[in-house]
Scaffold this motif. Structure first.
Motif, PDB file in Angstrom:
ATOM      1  N   GLY A  24       0.776  -1.235   0.000  1.00 49.04           N
ATOM      2  CA  GLY A  24       0.000   0.000   0.000  1.00 49.04           C
ATOM      3  C   GLY A  24       0.807   1.283   0.000  1.00 49.04           C
ATOM      4  N   LYS A  75      -0.049   4.417  -5.359  1.00 51.06           N
ATOM      5  CA  LYS A  75      -1.003   4.010  -6.382  1.00 51.06           C
ATOM      6  C   LYS A  75      -0.473   4.295  -7.784  1.00 51.06           C
ATOM      7  CE  LYS A  75      -4.253   5.821  -3.493  1.00 51.06           C
ATOM      8  NZ  LYS A  75      -4.984   6.996  -3.343  1.00 51.06           N
ATOM      9  N   LYS A  84     -10.055   1.194  -7.674  1.00 50.26           N
ATOM     10  CA  LYS A  84      -8.734   1.775  -7.415  1.00 50.26           C
ATOM     11  C   LYS A  84      -8.154   1.164  -6.150  1.00 50.26           C
ATOM     12  CE  LYS A  84      -8.326   6.338  -9.342  1.00 50.26           C
ATOM     13  NZ  LYS A  84      -8.260   7.764  -9.129  1.00 50.26           N
ATOM     14  N   SER A  85      -6.874   0.883  -6.180  1.00 45.69           N
ATOM     15  CA  SER A  85      -6.174   0.388  -5.002  1.00 45.69           C
ATOM     16  C   SER A  85      -6.034   1.529  -4.005  1.00 45.69           C
ATOM     17  CB  SER A  85      -4.792  -0.129  -5.412  1.00 45.69           C
ATOM     18  OG  SER A  85      -4.072  -0.523  -4.275  1.00 45.69           O
ATOM     19  N   LYS A  86      -6.169   1.213  -2.736  1.00 41.54           N
ATOM     20  CA  LYS A  86      -6.058   2.252  -1.698  1.00 41.54           C
ATOM     21  C   LYS A  86      -4.640   2.382  -1.210  1.00 41.54           C
ATOM     22  CE  LYS A  86     -10.741   2.397  -0.101  1.00 41.54           C
ATOM     23  NZ  LYS A  86     -11.642   1.357  -0.461  1.00 41.54           N
TER      24      LYS A  86
END
Length: 161
Positions: free
Chosen positions: A21, A24, A159-161
């Protein structure tokens, strides 16, 4: 074979970093010169820190005008930071497959009648480089063998966080 293996290993490490994480935005060198200069400052007259070949990739930290400040991991594992001109790279965002069907089809063209290249399971990470109507042009890992490119309907990813 070694070049394919190295590329697969780099992509695996690359996706591993992003699954934690940290970011992005990612980049891949995509230059008509077959390589790009990683520079100390956002200027074509600035000192060259490294030369990256096409398809080498890393993390985007920020954009400054026509330059991206990036993080790149060398072959020997050293992290280096520098600037690459936007004309020499493709910048993408990390997305995750999330479909009510449990999988999403990646297609050859931006159409539901186009041949299916791959079925990706929910949770699979992809990199979105551009949009065509309701479709995203993505990079994905094909059968665990390396990366490939195709189109996925935007309703099938988040969308990836």
């Amino acid at each position: 074979f070694m070049k394919k293996f190295r590329k697969l290993l780099l992509m695996t490490m690359f996706l591993g970093i992003f699954s934690l994480g940290f970011s992005k935005m990612v980049f891949e060198v995509n230059s008509s010169d077959e390589s790009a200069n990683l520079r100390e400052k956002a200027s074509s007259s600035s000192r060259i820190i490294a030369r990256l070949d096409n398809q080498e990739d890393g993390e985007v930290i920020k954009k400054e005008g026509n330059w991206y400040y990036v993080k790149y991991k060398t072959r020997n594992g050293k992290m280096i930071y520098g600037y690459i001109h936007d004309s020499q790279i493709a910048v993408g965002e990390i997305y995750i497959v999330k479909s009510k069907d449990g999988y999403a089809n990646v297609r050859n063209l931006n159409s539901s009648s186009s041949p299916i290249l791959e079925k990706l399971s929910n949770g699979t990470k992809v990199i979105k480089y551009s949009e065509k109507g309701e479709w995203y042009y993505i990079e994905f890992t094909a059968n665990g063998l390396g990366e490939d490119y195709g189109y996925i309907h935007k309703s099938q990813v988040i969308k990836s966080k």
